[in-house]
Design a protein around this motif. Sequence first.
Motif, PDB file in Angstrom:
ATOM      1  N   ALA A 147       0.831  -1.206   0.000  1.00 46.67           N
ATOM      2  CA  ALA A 147       0.000   0.000   0.000  1.00 46.67           C
ATOM      3  C   ALA A 147       0.865   1.255   0.000  1.00 46.67           C
ATOM      4  CB  ALA A 147      -0.923  -0.014   1.218  1.00 46.67           C
ATOM      5  N   HIS A 148       1.957   1.214   0.752  1.00 45.54           N
ATOM      6  CA  HIS A 148       2.887   2.345   0.804  1.00 45.54           C
ATOM      7  C   HIS A 148       3.499   2.600  -0.567  1.00 45.54           C
ATOM      8  CE1 HIS A 148       5.598   5.141   2.795  1.00 45.54           C
ATOM      9  NE2 HIS A 148       6.626   4.559   2.199  1.00 45.54           N
ATOM     10  N   ALA A 149       3.878   1.508  -1.258  1.00 45.91           N
ATOM     11  CA  ALA A 149       4.459   1.650  -2.592  1.00 45.91           C
ATOM     12  C   ALA A 149       3.468   2.314  -3.543  1.00 45.91           C
ATOM     13  CB  ALA A 149       4.884   0.284  -3.114  1.00 45.91           C
ATOM     14  N   LYS A 150       2.229   1.874  -3.488  1.00 42.34           N
ATOM     15  CA  LYS A 150       1.218   2.453  -4.355  1.00 42.34           C
ATOM     16  C   LYS A 150       1.010   3.941  -4.038  1.00 42.34           C
ATOM     17  CE  LYS A 150      -3.627   2.342  -5.647  1.00 42.34           C
ATOM     18  NZ  LYS A 150      -4.972   1.807  -5.379  1.00 42.34           N
ATOM     19  N   ASN A 151       0.909   4.258  -2.768  1.00 44.53           N
ATOM     20  CA  ASN A 151       0.678   5.649  -2.362  1.00 44.53           C
ATOM     21  C   ASN A 151       1.826   6.567  -2.772  1.00 44.53           C
ATOM     22  OD1 ASN A 151      -1.768   4.944  -1.218  1.00 44.53           O
ATOM     23  ND2 ASN A 151      -0.915   4.678   0.841  1.00 44.53           N
ATOM     24  N   CYS A 152       3.023   5.997  -2.884  1.00 45.17           N
ATOM     25  CA  CYS A 152       4.193   6.790  -3.285  1.00 45.17           C
ATOM     26  C   CYS A 152       4.332   6.908  -4.797  1.00 45.17           C
ATOM     27  CB  CYS A 152       5.466   6.188  -2.698  1.00 45.17           C
ATOM     28  SG  CYS A 152       5.604   6.352  -0.903  1.00 45.17           S
ATOM     29  N   GLY A 153       3.480   6.203  -5.520  1.00 44.73           N
ATOM     30  CA  GLY A 153       3.496   6.334  -6.978  1.00 44.73           C
ATOM     31  C   GLY A 153       3.917   5.106  -7.752  1.00 44.73           C
ATOM     32  N   ALA A 154       4.123   3.968  -7.083  1.00 45.21           N
ATOM     33  CA  ALA A 154       4.496   2.749  -7.790  1.00 45.21           C
ATOM     34  C   ALA A 154       3.335   2.252  -8.641  1.00 45.21           C
ATOM     35  CB  ALA A 154       4.927   1.668  -6.806  1.00 45.21           C
ATOM     36  N   SER A 155       3.659   1.619  -9.758  1.00 48.77           N
ATOM     37  CA  SER A 155       2.646   1.076 -10.661  1.00 48.77           C
ATOM     38  C   SER A 155       2.441  -0.419 -10.480  1.00 48.77           C
ATOM     39  CB  SER A 155       3.053   1.333 -12.117  1.00 48.77           C
ATOM     40  OG  SER A 155       3.164   2.712 -12.376  1.00 48.77           O
ATOM     41  N   ARG A 156       3.418  -1.093  -9.869  1.00 53.85           N
ATOM     42  CA  ARG A 156       3.329  -2.552  -9.749  1.00 53.85           C
ATOM     43  C   ARG A 156       4.099  -3.022  -8.519  1.00 53.85           C
ATOM     44  NH1 ARG A 156       5.717  -5.366 -14.825  1.00 53.85           N
ATOM     45  NH2 ARG A 156       7.734  -4.947 -13.852  1.00 53.85           N
ATOM     46  N   ILE A 157       3.604  -4.096  -7.898  1.00 52.74           N
ATOM     47  CA  ILE A 157       4.369  -4.810  -6.895  1.00 52.74           C
ATOM     48  C   ILE A 157       4.708  -6.181  -7.459  1.00 52.74           C
ATOM     49  CG2 ILE A 157       3.455  -3.608  -4.866  1.00 52.74           C
ATOM     50  CD1 ILE A 157       1.535  -6.021  -4.497  1.00 52.74           C
ATOM     51  N   ARG A 158       5.861  -6.686  -7.074  1.00 54.32           N
ATOM     52  CA  ARG A 158       6.291  -8.010  -7.542  1.00 54.32           C
ATOM     53  C   ARG A 158       6.566  -8.863  -6.313  1.00 54.32           C
ATOM     54  NH1 ARG A 158      10.791  -8.797 -12.300  1.00 54.32           N
ATOM     55  NH2 ARG A 158      12.170  -7.701 -10.864  1.00 54.32           N
ATOM     56  N   LEU A 159       5.719  -9.857  -6.113  1.00 55.31           N
ATOM     57  CA  LEU A 159       5.792 -10.697  -4.920  1.00 55.31           C
ATOM     58  C   LEU A 159       6.773 -11.834  -5.164  1.00 55.31           C
ATOM     59  CD1 LEU A 159       1.948 -10.892  -4.213  1.00 55.31           C
ATOM     60  CD2 LEU A 159       3.599  -9.243  -3.298  1.00 55.31           C
ATOM     61  N   ILE A 175      -2.115 -14.319  -3.486  1.00 55.71           N
ATOM     62  CA  ILE A 175      -2.595 -13.423  -4.542  1.00 55.71           C
ATOM     63  C   ILE A 175      -3.964 -12.845  -4.185  1.00 55.71           C
ATOM     64  CG2 ILE A 175      -3.329 -13.297  -6.950  1.00 55.71           C
ATOM     65  CD1 ILE A 175      -0.297 -13.440  -6.509  1.00 55.71           C
ATOM     66  N   GLU A 176      -4.847 -13.669  -3.676  1.00 59.43           N
ATOM     67  CA  GLU A 176      -6.172 -13.178  -3.311  1.00 59.43           C
ATOM     68  C   GLU A 176      -6.085 -12.122  -2.217  1.00 59.43           C
ATOM     69  OE1 GLU A 176      -8.395 -16.661  -2.337  1.00 59.43           O
ATOM     70  OE2 GLU A 176      -8.869 -17.120  -4.437  1.00 59.43           O
ATOM     71  N   THR A 177      -5.189 -12.310  -1.255  1.00 56.35           N
ATOM     72  CA  THR A 177      -5.026 -11.329  -0.174  1.00 56.35           C
ATOM     73  C   THR A 177      -4.563  -9.989  -0.723  1.00 56.35           C
ATOM     74  OG1 THR A 177      -4.500 -13.044   1.458  1.00 56.35           O
ATOM     75  CG2 THR A 177      -3.762 -10.802   1.944  1.00 56.35           C
ATOM     76  N   PHE A 178      -3.539 -10.003  -1.572  1.00 54.03           N
ATOM     77  CA  PHE A 178      -3.026  -8.738  -2.095  1.00 54.03           C
ATOM     78  C   PHE A 178      -4.001  -8.091  -3.069  1.00 54.03           C
ATOM     79  CE2 PHE A 178       0.852 -10.052  -0.123  1.00 54.03           C
ATOM     80  CZ  PHE A 178       1.538  -8.866   0.116  1.00 54.03           C
ATOM     81  N   ARG A 179      -4.655  -8.886  -3.887  1.00 50.54           N
ATOM     82  CA  ARG A 179      -5.598  -8.316  -4.839  1.00 50.54           C
ATOM     83  C   ARG A 179      -6.796  -7.690  -4.128  1.00 50.54           C
ATOM     84  NH1 ARG A 179      -4.223  -7.292  -9.921  1.00 50.54           N
ATOM     85  NH2 ARG A 179      -6.276  -7.809 -10.716  1.00 50.54           N
ATOM     86  N   ASN A 180      -7.180  -8.243  -2.994  1.00 45.55           N
ATOM     87  CA  ASN A 180      -8.332  -7.721  -2.251  1.00 45.55           C
ATOM     88  C   ASN A 180      -7.999  -6.468  -1.459  1.00 45.55           C
ATOM     89  OD1 ASN A 180     -10.050  -9.746  -3.145  1.00 45.55           O
ATOM     90  ND2 ASN A 180      -9.634 -11.090  -1.404  1.00 45.55           N
ATOM     91  N   HIS A 181      -6.741  -6.264  -1.109  1.00 53.64           N
ATOM     92  CA  HIS A 181      -6.377  -5.158  -0.231  1.00 53.64           C
ATOM     93  C   HIS A 181      -5.651  -4.004  -0.920  1.00 53.64           C
ATOM     94  CE1 HIS A 181      -7.191  -8.263   2.833  1.00 53.64           C
ATOM     95  NE2 HIS A 181      -7.399  -7.253   3.651  1.00 53.64           N
ATOM     96  N   VAL A 182      -4.980  -4.282  -2.043  1.00 47.72           N
ATOM     97  CA  VAL A 182      -4.217  -3.229  -2.715  1.00 47.72           C
ATOM     98  C   VAL A 182      -4.515  -3.288  -4.213  1.00 47.72           C
ATOM     99  CG1 VAL A 182      -1.959  -2.181  -3.077  1.00 47.72           C
ATOM    100  CG2 VAL A 182      -2.380  -3.536  -1.005  1.00 47.72           C
ATOM    101  N   LYS A 183      -5.087  -2.236  -4.745  1.00 50.10           N
ATOM    102  CA  LYS A 183      -5.437  -2.196  -6.166  1.00 50.10           C
ATOM    103  C   LYS A 183      -4.245  -1.670  -6.968  1.00 50.10           C
ATOM    104  CE  LYS A 183      -9.486  -3.620  -5.050  1.00 50.10           C
ATOM    105  NZ  LYS A 183      -9.810  -5.060  -5.216  1.00 50.10           N
ATOM    106  N   ILE A 184      -3.401  -2.597  -7.386  1.00 53.98           N
ATOM    107  CA  ILE A 184      -2.189  -2.257  -8.114  1.00 53.98           C
ATOM    108  C   ILE A 184      -1.792  -3.466  -8.951  1.00 53.98           C
ATOM    109  CG2 ILE A 184      -0.669  -3.059  -6.254  1.00 53.98           C
ATOM    110  CD1 ILE A 184       1.238  -0.756  -6.922  1.00 53.98           C
ATOM    111  N   ASP A 185      -1.121  -3.227 -10.064  1.00 56.81           N
ATOM    112  CA  ASP A 185      -0.621  -4.354 -10.861  1.00 56.81           C
ATOM    113  C   ASP A 185       0.217  -5.265  -9.970  1.00 56.81           C
ATOM    114  OD1 ASP A 185      -1.795  -3.353 -13.114  1.00 56.81           O
ATOM    115  OD2 ASP A 185       0.063  -2.818 -14.144  1.00 56.81           O
ATOM    116  N   THR A 186       0.030  -6.571 -10.142  1.00 58.08           N
ATOM    117  CA  THR A 186       0.713  -7.542  -9.289  1.00 58.08           C
ATOM    118  C   THR A 186       1.467  -8.553 -10.143  1.00 58.08           C
ATOM    119  OG1 THR A 186      -1.011  -7.325  -7.610  1.00 58.08           O
ATOM    120  CG2 THR A 186       0.429  -9.253  -7.463  1.00 58.08           C
TER     121      THR A 186
END
Length: 368
Positions: A147-159, A175-186
């Motif tokens: 969430a912090h990455a997204k708020n700072c301007g990141a476009s994608r997280i790579r798990l 994947i379901e946990t991250f997709r449900n909590h953070v709306k960002i390319d994964t």
Amino acid sequence: MLIDTTLREGAQLFGAYFNLSTRKKIAAGLAEVGIDEIELGWIGQDNLGTLAEYIKDISKDTYLSVWTPCREADIMKASKLPIDRVNIGVPVSDLHIEERLGLDRNGLLHRLSSAIRTAKAFGIEYVSVGMEDVSRADPDFALTVAAHAKNCGASRIRLSDSLGQLTPKSMEKLIETFRNHVKIDTAVHCHDDFGMATANAVTALECGADYADVSVLGIGERSGIAATEELAAYLALRCGKKRYSTQKIKALCSMVALEAGVVVPRTKAVVGEDIFACESGLHTHALSKSPELFEPYQPESVGISRKLAVGGKSGKAAVKSALKDCGVENDPKDITALTMAVRQLSSRLKRPLTRSEFIKLSSGEHLS
């Protein structure tokens, strides 16, 4: 979508050294296959700019990225390259944060925000944050980082399952946990320490991940990561993704194997020489009539030829079919004796018979 990291993760394979000429050939091969994004290497490697310009000239629809540690100086270097994306690596498990970086959680978040803002300030529009060792991280803190990455301007997280700890079931939950909590390319980066990298990557994509990291033949640190040829073939031949040209895969794998000093097992999924070879009686006879009974896709679709042979596992039907293929006329009453002769010779040689051996045997010639 597939992110091929043969030139970054793959280049970390023990004993593998790719010069610029080889890197160009690999990147060109990846573009021919239709890979969506090529990670060209890491900041500090020579000739990254030259490599990027070369690929841009031959492929207009392949994204180019480089990997950089979470350091502003390296990110500024990346901003000067003719690339589309930057992948910033940052560990999210407490073990790595404390032992490797000497930071606490707040310190990590501060460093990450500075890195992302530097990237954006220097004109990098698409920033990907690689969350290393996520499978051993505190789940709540990992979500905080995303969430912090997204708020700072990141476009994608790579798990990143950095030590290959996950199973398809636990990957689905991740994947379901991250997709449900953070709306960002994964994206996911699946290591193969327990042989589940490709399965985990496929599961991630099926569960909503946007990208999966791959490398040719799965080469990389230790036992490597998910294999490019396996993911591309699965997506093309099972899921109908027309972007991927699977006929080009075998040539690419053969070239990378040679350059990396890797031996490709003859039964290697998708590109092994013998994955469409058969001498079993029932299967050989069925394949001669209807190949789809025992083949998941056509051999030609991955640049391989079907090989049928008679040997110690063959029955009379297979021998009859082989006689017909060889244009040999044989009295049906001799089939039983010929089948026994085939089995005996094959067992003695410890392999299936060659075409010439079979023809000679069928003509009554004694072979020692």
